[in-house]
Design a protein around this motif. Sequence first.
Motif, PDB file in Angstrom:
ATOM      1  N   GLN A   1       0.819  -1.212   0.000  1.00 42.04           N
ATOM      2  CA  GLN A   1       0.000   0.000   0.000  1.00 42.04           C
ATOM      3  C   GLN A   1       0.849   1.257   0.000  1.00 42.04           C
ATOM      4  N   ARG A   2       2.121   1.103   0.376  1.00 46.14           N
ATOM      5  CA  ARG A   2       3.047   2.236   0.400  1.00 46.14           C
ATOM      6  C   ARG A   2       4.041   2.192  -0.749  1.00 46.14           C
ATOM      7  N   GLY A   3       3.852   1.237  -1.663  1.00 43.76           N
ATOM      8  CA  GLY A   3       4.742   1.134  -2.804  1.00 43.76           C
ATOM      9  C   GLY A   3       6.082   0.519  -2.482  1.00 43.76           C
ATOM     10  N   ILE A   4       6.161  -0.241  -1.393  1.00 45.14           N
ATOM     11  CA  ILE A   4       7.388  -0.905  -0.972  1.00 45.14           C
ATOM     12  C   ILE A   4       7.241  -2.402  -1.226  1.00 45.14           C
ATOM     13  N   THR A   5       8.237  -3.011  -1.842  1.00 49.06           N
ATOM     14  CA  THR A   5       8.202  -4.456  -2.048  1.00 49.06           C
ATOM     15  C   THR A   5       9.031  -5.163  -0.985  1.00 49.06           C
ATOM     16  N   ILE A   6       8.637  -6.394  -0.682  1.00 52.97           N
ATOM     17  CA  ILE A   6       9.374  -7.224   0.262  1.00 52.97           C
ATOM     18  C   ILE A   6       9.389  -8.654  -0.257  1.00 52.97           C
ATOM     19  N   ASN A   7      10.575  -9.205  -0.375  1.00 50.22           N
ATOM     20  CA  ASN A   7      10.770 -10.570  -0.842  1.00 50.22           C
ATOM     21  C   ASN A   7      11.874 -11.220  -0.007  1.00 50.22           C
ATOM     22  N   ALA A   8      12.150 -12.470  -0.297  1.00 47.19           N
ATOM     23  CA  ALA A   8      13.233 -13.169   0.403  1.00 47.19           C
ATOM     24  C   ALA A   8      14.019 -14.017  -0.577  1.00 47.19           C
ATOM     25  N   ILE A   9      15.262 -14.245  -0.238  1.00 47.07           N
ATOM     26  CA  ILE A   9      16.107 -15.210  -0.935  1.00 47.07           C
ATOM     27  C   ILE A   9      16.261 -16.432  -0.039  1.00 47.07           C
ATOM     28  N   ALA A  10      16.127 -17.617  -0.627  1.00 43.57           N
ATOM     29  CA  ALA A  10      16.374 -18.874   0.086  1.00 43.57           C
ATOM     30  C   ALA A  10      17.598 -19.524  -0.538  1.00 43.57           C
ATOM     31  N   PRO A  11      18.788 -19.259   0.005  1.00 43.31           N
ATOM     32  CA  PRO A  11      20.003 -19.835  -0.584  1.00 43.31           C
ATOM     33  C   PRO A  11      20.097 -21.332  -0.302  1.00 43.31           C
ATOM     34  N   GLY A  12      20.733 -22.029  -1.225  1.00 41.14           N
ATOM     35  CA  GLY A  12      21.161 -23.386  -0.948  1.00 41.14           C
ATOM     36  C   GLY A  12      22.568 -23.352  -0.375  1.00 41.14           C
ATOM     37  N   GLY A  13      23.259 -24.463  -0.432  1.00 43.68           N
ATOM     38  CA  GLY A  13      24.616 -24.518   0.101  1.00 43.68           C
ATOM     39  C   GLY A  13      25.527 -23.526  -0.598  1.00 43.68           C
ATOM     40  N   THR A  14      26.222 -22.731   0.191  1.00 39.86           N
ATOM     41  CA  THR A  14      27.053 -21.653  -0.344  1.00 39.86           C
ATOM     42  C   THR A  14      28.432 -21.723   0.295  1.00 39.86           C
ATOM     43  N   ALA A  15      29.444 -21.427  -0.488  1.00 36.98           N
ATOM     44  CA  ALA A  15      30.827 -21.554  -0.028  1.00 36.98           C
ATOM     45  C   ALA A  15      31.205 -20.414   0.910  1.00 36.98           C
ATOM     46  N   THR A  16      30.793 -20.538   2.158  1.00 35.86           N
ATOM     47  CA  THR A  16      31.088 -19.565   3.202  1.00 35.86           C
ATOM     48  C   THR A  16      31.699 -20.295   4.393  1.00 35.86           C
ATOM     49  N   ASP A  17      32.123 -19.527   5.400  1.00 40.24           N
ATOM     50  CA  ASP A  17      32.663 -20.172   6.597  1.00 40.24           C
ATOM     51  C   ASP A  17      31.598 -20.990   7.314  1.00 40.24           C
ATOM     52  N   MET A  18      30.314 -20.581   7.179  1.00 43.56           N
ATOM     53  CA  MET A  18      29.232 -21.358   7.778  1.00 43.56           C
ATOM     54  C   MET A  18      29.141 -22.739   7.130  1.00 43.56           C
ATOM     55  N   ALA A  19      29.305 -22.799   5.820  1.00 43.34           N
ATOM     56  CA  ALA A  19      29.268 -24.093   5.128  1.00 43.34           C
ATOM     57  C   ALA A  19      30.451 -24.961   5.525  1.00 43.34           C
ATOM     58  N   THR A  20      31.605 -24.352   5.701  1.00 38.55           N
ATOM     59  CA  THR A  20      32.782 -25.101   6.121  1.00 38.55           C
ATOM     60  C   THR A  20      32.550 -25.753   7.477  1.00 38.55           C
ATOM     61  N   GLU A  21      31.886 -25.015   8.367  1.00 40.09           N
ATOM     62  CA  GLU A  21      31.665 -25.515   9.724  1.00 40.09           C
ATOM     63  C   GLU A  21      30.534 -26.523   9.806  1.00 40.09           C
ATOM     64  N   HIS A  22      29.464 -26.309   9.036  1.00 43.48           N
ATOM     65  CA  HIS A  22      28.251 -27.109   9.229  1.00 43.48           C
ATOM     66  C   HIS A  22      27.839 -27.944   8.021  1.00 43.48           C
ATOM     67  N   GLY A  23      28.543 -27.812   6.901  1.00 37.90           N
ATOM     68  CA  GLY A  23      28.086 -28.448   5.674  1.00 37.90           C
ATOM     69  C   GLY A  23      27.830 -29.944   5.794  1.00 37.90           C
ATOM     70  N   ALA A  24      28.707 -30.656   6.464  1.00 41.74           N
ATOM     71  CA  ALA A  24      28.544 -32.105   6.570  1.00 41.74           C
ATOM     72  C   ALA A  24      27.280 -32.495   7.316  1.00 41.74           C
ATOM     73  N   SER A  25      26.783 -31.608   8.173  1.00 39.29           N
ATOM     74  CA  SER A  25      25.593 -31.924   8.964  1.00 39.29           C
ATOM     75  C   SER A  25      24.334 -31.995   8.105  1.00 39.29           C
ATOM     76  N   TYR A  26      24.384 -31.478   6.883  1.00 35.94           N
ATOM     77  CA  TYR A  26      23.224 -31.546   6.003  1.00 35.94           C
ATOM     78  C   TYR A  26      23.038 -32.931   5.400  1.00 35.94           C
ATOM     79  N   GLN A  27      24.056 -33.762   5.464  1.00 33.98           N
ATOM     80  CA  GLN A  27      23.937 -35.110   4.928  1.00 33.98           C
ATOM     81  C   GLN A  27      23.170 -36.016   5.890  1.00 33.98           C
ATOM     82  N   HIS A  28      22.560 -37.035   5.339  1.00 39.14           N
ATOM     83  CA  HIS A  28      21.952 -38.077   6.166  1.00 39.14           C
ATOM     84  C   HIS A  28      23.033 -38.646   7.082  1.00 39.14           C
ATOM     85  N   PRO A  29      22.728 -38.875   8.367  1.00 38.89           N
ATOM     86  CA  PRO A  29      23.757 -39.361   9.304  1.00 38.89           C
ATOM     87  C   PRO A  29      24.486 -40.605   8.827  1.00 38.89           C
TER      88      PRO A  29
END
Length: 259
Positions: free
Chosen positions: A177-205
């Motif tokens: 109503q004010r002419g402002i848009t709002i959206n989101a990005i949903a990233p997948g796995g990305t080469a960051t320090d967070m992925a280095t620390e937690h990436g393996a946890s996304y796999q099935h145990p």
Amino acid sequence: MTPGQSTRFTDKVAVVTGGSRGIGAAVATRLAAEGAVVAIGYRGNQEAAEQLLATLPAGRAIAVRADVADPDQTAALIEQAVTEFGRLDVLASCAGIEHFGTLESLTPGEFDRVFAVNTRGQLFAVQHAAAHMREGGRIVLTSSVSASRAVFGHTLYAASKAAVESMVLNLSAELGQRGITINAIAPGGTATDMATEHGASYQHPQLRDVLSMAQWLSVHGALGRLAEPEEIAAGYAFLASDDAAYMTGRTLQIDGGFF
């Protein structure tokens, strides 16, 4: 992107939370390369923030310490950006924390911390940013592909991101109503320090000791690799630009064809 290649954000002012590292730093760099003046919010890594500032055009970027878990600090970040640069056109909300934990191990404290940063922090960033925006303002939040995929031990994090997608959907009607848009990005796995620390946890145990991360990606992603932060930043730049003027209330997945 080579600076000067695009001028979509000339005369625009952007605030990027979580902007000192990873995807946030790539977003700040991309917006600045396309002409924006940028205020970078960071929680604790002042050195990384200063190193990023040194790569951006002199006088067209500032870094402000702000923990988004505290809405008052977010308000101060945005107020400083407006005071320094005179207006606010874009909010790119990139601050977030990861979490893995089984149902039995979850604590109320963990819940409060994850939702304080990933969900409440983004909601009040929107509140404070929108108060300064004119028609044509652009808000881009950060969800995750985890909001729509089942991953072992990822319930708390995924729930905090799913809430972001619901916020975006519902706030679009109000802000539209004010002419402002709002959206989101949903990233997948990305080469960051967070992925280095937690990436393996996304796999099935049962696969964590069988497949390397590279092998797992090769069979679960159409492109077979992690994204580079700059590739994710391109999505934020699109949603923050006039090219996305008729897109609001939506979450854009950038996941390399993950399946």
